[in-house]
Design a protein around this motif. Structure first.
Motif, PDB file in Angstrom:
ATOM      1  N   HIS A 145       0.843  -1.200   0.000  1.00 47.88           N
ATOM      2  CA  HIS A 145       0.000   0.000   0.000  1.00 47.88           C
ATOM      3  C   HIS A 145       0.879   1.251   0.000  1.00 47.88           C
ATOM      4  N   HIS A 146       0.371   2.297  -0.602  1.00 52.43           N
ATOM      5  CA  HIS A 146       1.109   3.559  -0.642  1.00 52.43           C
ATOM      6  C   HIS A 146       0.697   4.415   0.552  1.00 52.43           C
ATOM      7  N   ASP A 147       1.093   3.914   1.724  1.00 45.29           N
ATOM      8  CA  ASP A 147       0.892   4.625   2.976  1.00 45.29           C
ATOM      9  C   ASP A 147       2.147   4.404   3.815  1.00 45.29           C
ATOM     10  N   GLU A 148       2.155   4.889   5.042  1.00 40.57           N
ATOM     11  CA  GLU A 148       3.365   4.791   5.865  1.00 40.57           C
ATOM     12  C   GLU A 148       3.821   3.344   6.063  1.00 40.57           C
ATOM     13  N   ALA A 149       2.890   2.468   6.402  1.00 43.53           N
ATOM     14  CA  ALA A 149       3.254   1.052   6.615  1.00 43.53           C
ATOM     15  C   ALA A 149       3.738   0.415   5.321  1.00 43.53           C
ATOM     16  N   GLY A 150       3.022   0.631   4.224  1.00 44.73           N
ATOM     17  CA  GLY A 150       3.412   0.057   2.933  1.00 44.73           C
ATOM     18  C   GLY A 150       4.762   0.554   2.469  1.00 44.73           C
ATOM     19  N   ASP A 151       5.033   1.841   2.697  1.00 40.40           N
ATOM     20  CA  ASP A 151       6.333   2.403   2.329  1.00 40.40           C
ATOM     21  C   ASP A 151       7.445   1.756   3.148  1.00 40.40           C
ATOM     22  N   LYS A 152       7.167   1.497   4.417  1.00 41.66           N
ATOM     23  CA  LYS A 152       8.158   0.861   5.293  1.00 41.66           C
ATOM     24  C   LYS A 152       8.442  -0.574   4.819  1.00 41.66           C
ATOM     25  N   TYR A 153       7.388  -1.328   4.488  1.00 37.95           N
ATOM     26  CA  TYR A 153       7.571  -2.688   3.976  1.00 37.95           C
ATOM     27  C   TYR A 153       8.387  -2.662   2.681  1.00 37.95           C
ATOM     28  N   ALA A 154       8.024  -1.756   1.786  1.00 39.14           N
ATOM     29  CA  ALA A 154       8.718  -1.669   0.495  1.00 39.14           C
ATOM     30  C   ALA A 154      10.193  -1.341   0.691  1.00 39.14           C
ATOM     31  N   ALA A 155      10.495  -0.450   1.623  1.00 36.53           N
ATOM     32  CA  ALA A 155      11.892  -0.089   1.893  1.00 36.53           C
ATOM     33  C   ALA A 155      12.675  -1.290   2.406  1.00 36.53           C
ATOM     34  N   LYS A 156      12.062  -2.068   3.290  1.00 33.09           N
ATOM     35  CA  LYS A 156      12.731  -3.262   3.838  1.00 33.09           C
ATOM     36  C   LYS A 156      12.998  -4.282   2.733  1.00 33.09           C
ATOM     37  N   ILE A 157      12.031  -4.484   1.855  1.00 29.77           N
ATOM     38  CA  ILE A 157      12.205  -5.421   0.744  1.00 29.77           C
ATOM     39  C   ILE A 157      13.299  -4.920  -0.179  1.00 29.77           C
ATOM     40  N   HIS A 158      13.277  -3.634  -0.502  1.00 27.49           N
ATOM     41  CA  HIS A 158      14.299  -3.049  -1.369  1.00 27.49           C
ATOM     42  C   HIS A 158      15.678  -3.204  -0.755  1.00 27.49           C
ATOM     43  N   GLU A 159      15.788  -2.960   0.534  1.00 24.88           N
ATOM     44  CA  GLU A 159      17.063  -3.075   1.244  1.00 24.88           C
ATOM     45  C   GLU A 159      17.643  -4.488   1.144  1.00 24.88           C
ATOM     46  N   THR A 160      16.785  -5.498   1.152  1.00 23.10           N
ATOM     47  CA  THR A 160      17.261  -6.888   1.145  1.00 23.10           C
ATOM     48  C   THR A 160      17.387  -7.489  -0.249  1.00 23.10           C
ATOM     49  N   LEU A 161      16.749  -6.890  -1.261  1.00 18.73           N
ATOM     50  CA  LEU A 161      16.786  -7.480  -2.609  1.00 18.73           C
ATOM     51  C   LEU A 161      17.510  -6.637  -3.657  1.00 18.73           C
ATOM     52  N   ALA A 162      17.712  -5.359  -3.411  1.00 20.97           N
ATOM     53  CA  ALA A 162      18.346  -4.490  -4.412  1.00 20.97           C
ATOM     54  C   ALA A 162      19.710  -5.049  -4.809  1.00 20.97           C
TER      55      ALA A 162
END
Length: 178
Positions: free
Chosen positions: A151-168
């Motif tokens: 989701h494009h909200d605070e929680a969704g942005d946090k999840y996306a950042a964590k995924i990006h951090e581990t897969l980029a």
């Protein structure tokens, strides 16, 4: 049910002792839709009960248990996590697409979107708070395209950042969908 995505707790049974919230069993509270959750090796380790009614909270873990480090996974994801690579039956000329979504409703929606006739559907992973771990990221095949649809909200942005951090830099393509 045929894809082992979820089950419905019958309304005429007495659920196990762990299927309780606020002193009520899940049948009474309305948390009758049961969605299994798997670990980084694709093994079912827990579940979540959820309701589409007015009950709060809408989604609950079994009493006394946590769902941290566990994800929702349709059958292809379970294979990927078990193997840590693309299954041998997959045509390597076909791009492996993995869609990571937030919560049970999006998981069930995205998992049932592809046609049963599609031989190479996207693999769908559903996450909740605390689901995504480095152990899960390490099981994602390097050849995969990963689309994060949180989701494009605070929680969704946090999840996306964590995924990006581990897969980029570890997968063929990593992007965030709308």
């Amino acid at each position: 049910e045929d894809r082992d995505l979820c089950r419905v707790l019958p309304d005429h049974v007495t659920p196990p002792s762990w299927a309780r919230i606020a002193g009520k069993d899940w049948v009474v509270s309305g948390h009758r839709l049961i969605t299994p959750m798997v670990d980084a090796c694709g093994d079912v380790r827990s579940l979540r009960g959820w309701t589409w009614g007015e009950e709060k909270p809408k989604r609950v873990a079994p009493a006394g248990f946590s769902c941290k480090g566990l994800v929702f996974a349709e059958p292809l994801v379970r294979q990927l996590l078990k193997l840590g690579t693309i299954p041998g039956w997959w045509n390597r000329a076909e791009q492996m697409r993995i869609v990571i979504v937030e919560g049970e409703p999006d998981f069930l929606t995205w998992s049932t979107k592809p046609s049963d006739a599609d031989p190479y559907p996207p693999a769908v992973i559903g996450i909740t708070s605390g689901s995504w771990t480095i152990d899960i990221a390490n099981r994602i095949p390097a050849e995969a395209t990963v689309i994060v649809r949180t989701h494009h909200d605070e929680a969704g942005d946090k999840y996306a950042a964590k995924i990006h951090e581990t897969l980029a830099g570890r997968v063929a393509d990593l992007r965030r969908g709308k």
